[in-house]
Structures are given as structure tokens and as C-alpha cells.
Design a protein around this motif. Structure first.
Motif, PDB file in Angstrom:
ATOM      1  N   SER A  65      26.700  -8.820  15.159  1.00 33.54           N
ATOM      2  CA  SER A  65      27.696  -9.828  14.839  1.00 33.54           C
ATOM      3  C   SER A  65      29.029  -9.121  14.601  1.00 33.54           C
ATOM      4  O   SER A  65      29.191  -8.419  13.612  1.00 33.54           O
ATOM      5  CB  SER A  65      27.274 -10.600  13.590  1.00 33.54           C
ATOM      6  N   THR A 124      33.323  -9.035  14.299  1.00 29.72           N
ATOM      7  CA  THR A 124      34.523  -9.781  13.914  1.00 29.72           C
ATOM      8  C   THR A 124      35.717  -9.149  14.622  1.00 29.72           C
ATOM      9  O   THR A 124      35.942  -7.941  14.507  1.00 29.72           O
ATOM     10  CB  THR A 124      34.738  -9.725  12.386  1.00 29.72           C
ATOM     11  N   LYS A 160      34.236 -14.556  15.135  1.00 26.91           N
ATOM     12  CA  LYS A 160      32.968 -13.819  15.147  1.00 26.91           C
ATOM     13  C   LYS A 160      32.225 -14.093  16.443  1.00 26.91           C
ATOM     14  O   LYS A 160      32.251 -15.211  16.951  1.00 26.91           O
ATOM     15  CB  LYS A 160      32.108 -14.215  13.954  1.00 26.91           C
ATOM     16  N   GLU A 186      28.555 -12.625  18.733  1.00 30.32           N
ATOM     17  CA  GLU A 186      27.385 -11.759  18.897  1.00 30.32           C
ATOM     18  C   GLU A 186      27.561 -10.980  20.198  1.00 30.32           C
ATOM     19  O   GLU A 186      27.666 -11.578  21.268  1.00 30.32           O
ATOM     20  CB  GLU A 186      26.100 -12.582  18.978  1.00 30.32           C
TER      21      GLU A 186
END
Length: 194
Positions: free
Chosen positions: A19, A21, A45, A47
Motif C-alpha cells: 500500500s 502513498t 493511496k 496498491e
């Protein structure tokens, strides 16, 4: 744990998702988020597979927290009883926990990197003796007798991650070769196992 470009296990370890940012706006890649916005905005955010997250993180486009598989909770469980932790489930089904942890450590700053590498090393050291014992046991048992699957050794075996499963197989093969050598009459034993 080789880091070979053509190693299938390394490729699988690099595909685990993180994950991330974003630290800045990225125009034109909003489709990666699956939304209607054409851009990824700062603090958004997403993945991403490790191979991409690593590159973006090293170039200061993104940041990512330490994955839950390497958290203080897992560290405490490993310190309490390393063989009872099911490493196979921590980074995806039958994952490569050590390889993925090593790859993450390569991206971290000095102190977190040292802590993560120490956790990996300590886990490996504490899990290796039961792994060797179990491999020796499986090598010496009659293959025609079905396994019960309910013992603590079997629970440990089911919780092994990829590198441990490879070591287990090598240990079994070695144990079988030693058993064959040992069962030969003394005068017929070769000086080397082949």
C-alpha cells in the motif's frame, strides 16, 4: 536466497503488493486507481507490486509503511515461539516471507533496515532446527504409511514459507541418501554419497 534476475522465486517475491502513498501529483495515471479522475493526487493511496513500489519509493515519488507481515505483532509472536508462526500465510498463500522481507529491507533507512534484517535472521535461526528435525523424520519414515497431519510437526510443515520448503526438500533427500548408505553392508559402502 539468491537475487537472480531469472529466478522464479525472486519474481514471485517481487510481485507482492504494498500500500503506497504518493508524495506528489502524478498526471495521466489516475486509471491505476480505477477511478474517473485522470490523475493520481498527492497523498493518494494505491496498491502496487513491490517491483514498482521500490522504484517509486527510491525516487521519492511514494512511501509505504512496513507491511503487516513484518510488524511488531509478528515479531513478538516469533520471539515467543518461532516454529508456531505460519509464515506461509503472512505474505500470501505459501509466500516467500524471507525473500520479500529482504527486498523490503533494501529500501528502508538504516535503523528500520537493521531491525527487519535482525528479525529475519532470528526467525530463520529459531526455525531451522525444527525444520531439520522434521526433514530427518520424514526422510526416515516409510513413505507407504500415510501421514496423520495432526501433529505439531505437521502444523509447522504447513506453515513453512517458500525457502523453508526448499530446505525441507533438500533435508529429506539428504536423509534418504544417508539412510541408503547406512543400510548397505559395511564392505559395500561407497566412500562418497552420490
Amino acid at each position: 536466497m539468491e537475487e537472480d534476475y531469472f529466478s522464479l522465486s525472486s519474481i514471485l517475491a517481487d510481485n507482492h503488493k504494498l500500500s503506497c502513498t504518493f508524495l506528489l501529483d502524478v498526471p495521466g495515471l489516475g486509471y491505476l486507481e480505477g477511478g474517473s479522475d485522470p490523475n493520481i493526487h498527492q497523498h493518494g493511496k494505491l496498491e502496487l507490486p513491490f517491483w514498482l513500489a521500490q522504484t517509486l519509493s527510491l525516487n521519492e515519488f511514494t512511501t509505504f509503511p512496513l507491511p503487516p507481515a513484518y510488524s511488531n505483532r509478528v515479531r513478538a509472536a516469533l520471539n515467543a515461539s518461532a516454529p508456531s508462526v505460519r509464515l506461509s500465510n503472512l505474505v500470501g498463500g505459501n509466500g516467500w516471507w524471507y525473500r520479500f522481507g529482504k527486498r523490503i529491507a533494501d529500501v528502508l533507512d538504516d535503523r528500520p533496515q537493521t531491525e527487519l534484517l535482525n528479525m529475519l535472521l532470528k526467525a530463520f535461526i529459531n526455525r531451522l532446527p525444527p525444520l531439520q528435525d522434521l526433514a530427518a523424520h520424514h526422510a526416515s519414515t516409510d513413505a507407504s504409511v500415510p501421514e496423520s497431519g495432526h501433529g505439531t510437526g505437521e502444523a509447522f510443515r504447513e506453515g513453512m514459507e517458500g525457502d523453508e520448503r526448499e530446505l525441507f526438500g533438500i533435508g529429506q533427500d539428504s536423509g534418504r541418501m544417508v539412510k541408503i548408505w547406512y543400510d548397505l553392508p559395511w564392505g559395500r559402502r561407497p566412500s562418497k554419497l552420490s
